[in-house]
Scaffold this active site. Sequence first.
Site, PDB file in Angstrom:
ATOM      1  N   GLN A 155      65.687 -28.838  15.891  1.00 20.75           N
ATOM      2  CA  GLN A 155      64.650 -28.954  14.929  1.00 20.75           C
ATOM      3  C   GLN A 155      63.372 -29.410  15.717  1.00 20.75           C
ATOM      4  OE1 GLN A 155      66.061 -32.145  12.563  1.00 20.75           O
ATOM      5  NE2 GLN A 155      64.264 -32.928  11.554  1.00 20.75           N
TER       6      GLN A 155
ATOM      7  N   SER B 127      70.689 -29.398  20.562  1.00 25.85           N
ATOM      8  CA  SER B 127      70.997 -30.138  19.381  1.00 25.85           C
ATOM      9  C   SER B 127      71.424 -29.303  18.120  1.00 25.85           C
ATOM     10  CB  SER B 127      69.751 -31.034  19.083  1.00 25.85           C
ATOM     11  OG  SER B 127      70.182 -31.998  18.221  1.00 25.85           O
ATOM     12  N   LEU B 128      70.599 -29.363  16.984  1.00 24.63           N
ATOM     13  CA  LEU B 128      71.168 -28.367  15.875  1.00 24.63           C
ATOM     14  C   LEU B 128      71.201 -27.018  16.369  1.00 24.63           C
ATOM     15  CD1 LEU B 128      69.521 -26.074  13.965  1.00 24.63           C
ATOM     16  CD2 LEU B 128      71.385 -27.637  13.080  1.00 24.63           C
TER      17      LEU B 128
ATOM     18  N   ARG C  86      75.178 -33.042   8.059  1.00 24.55           N
ATOM     19  CA  ARG C  86      74.863 -33.662   9.460  1.00 24.55           C
ATOM     20  C   ARG C  86      73.263 -34.356   9.197  1.00 24.55           C
ATOM     21  NH1 ARG C  86      71.880 -31.663  13.939  1.00 24.55           N
ATOM     22  NH2 ARG C  86      72.513 -32.670  15.788  1.00 24.55           N
TER      23      ARG C  86
ATOM     24  N   HIS D 192      69.849 -38.621  19.001  1.00 32.57           N
ATOM     25  CA  HIS D 192      70.621 -38.926  20.298  1.00 32.57           C
ATOM     26  C   HIS D 192      70.367 -40.181  20.823  1.00 32.57           C
ATOM     27  CE1 HIS D 192      70.888 -34.566  19.701  1.00 32.57           C
ATOM     28  NE2 HIS D 192      69.704 -34.397  19.717  1.00 32.57           N
TER      29      HIS D 192
ATOM     30  N   GLN E 218      77.490 -35.677  20.317  1.00 33.99           N
ATOM     31  CA  GLN E 218      76.084 -35.090  20.558  1.00 33.99           C
ATOM     32  C   GLN E 218      74.975 -35.851  19.584  1.00 33.99           C
ATOM     33  OE1 GLN E 218      74.387 -32.204  17.979  1.00 33.99           O
ATOM     34  NE2 GLN E 218      74.453 -30.553  19.625  1.00 33.99           N
TER      35      GLN E 218
END
Length: 307
Positions: free
Chosen positions: A11, A91-92, A116, A197, A245
């Site tokens: 993102q 991440s994503l 999510r 996170h 994560q």
Amino acid sequence: MPRIAFVFPGQGAQYPGMGKELAEKYEEAAQVFAAADRISPYSISNLCFAGPAEQLNQTEFAQPALLTSSLAALLVAKKMGICADILAGLSLGEYSALVAAGALSLEEALPLVQKRAILMQEAVPPGEGAMAAVLGMEAGRLEDLCHMAAGQVGIANYNCPGQLVISGEKEAVRAVTASIKEAGGRVIPLAVSVPSHSPLMYEAAMKLKAELAQVKWQEPLIPVVSNVNARENGALDFEELLTQQLFKPVLWEQSVRYMMNKADYFVEIGPGSTLSGLIKKIDRHRVLGQVEDLSSLEKLLKKVELI
């Protein structure tokens, strides 16, 4: 034949117009957007191609849009004969990597990513969380400053040498920011609505785990390096790793260094070149190029011909 790693953006890489050129020229990319439109309750292709930016930048919409655009770019890269020996995503972007590896399908991944994103958006009331990039400070020193602060704050991303990200409660981030400046480091507040996170995402992660448990995970056909442990993992591990994560740091620098032992070059697949910039700060000779539009694709193909 040189070994190649594909990396997929997270993102922040989104922008109106992403994927449009590739979809117009390559049927493979167009089919990814068409499939996403069938799966999603709204037109992902319209959002990616035309925005508006205000909507595209919202977590709820940015994450599924990035997943779709990245997978469209992936199919174009494969059509042009560029294939990966190892994969990772920030991440994503790890979800994009898992689809690329055959661990789950687009039909499974897109609803999962949409859920999510909503869980992340709802996890912390507006204005209570914050994130900031930290430049010019060693990780150990920053970890100490976070531990000394009142409230929940910690390192969210180990991006590359000299670039870290902190995340947590707004006041705690503010306190650590002051300490960083006193110690001679630089801080850049990030314009995000979700303290990703960080421990503030724990409850959202537990809700996401129930969704992850419904996926019929397949063994990856290509190794995927996890943000959580900077190693490749099997299908039985994905549920727990993707749960963690959300509230654990992204070990991006560590992941890249691990991949360097297994790949000669990196190719960024999807919108932007943020990951290429981070990798260049680790080893500037390892980035081969990006696949996000026709121009970047052409440049990459020329480089591929030379190796």
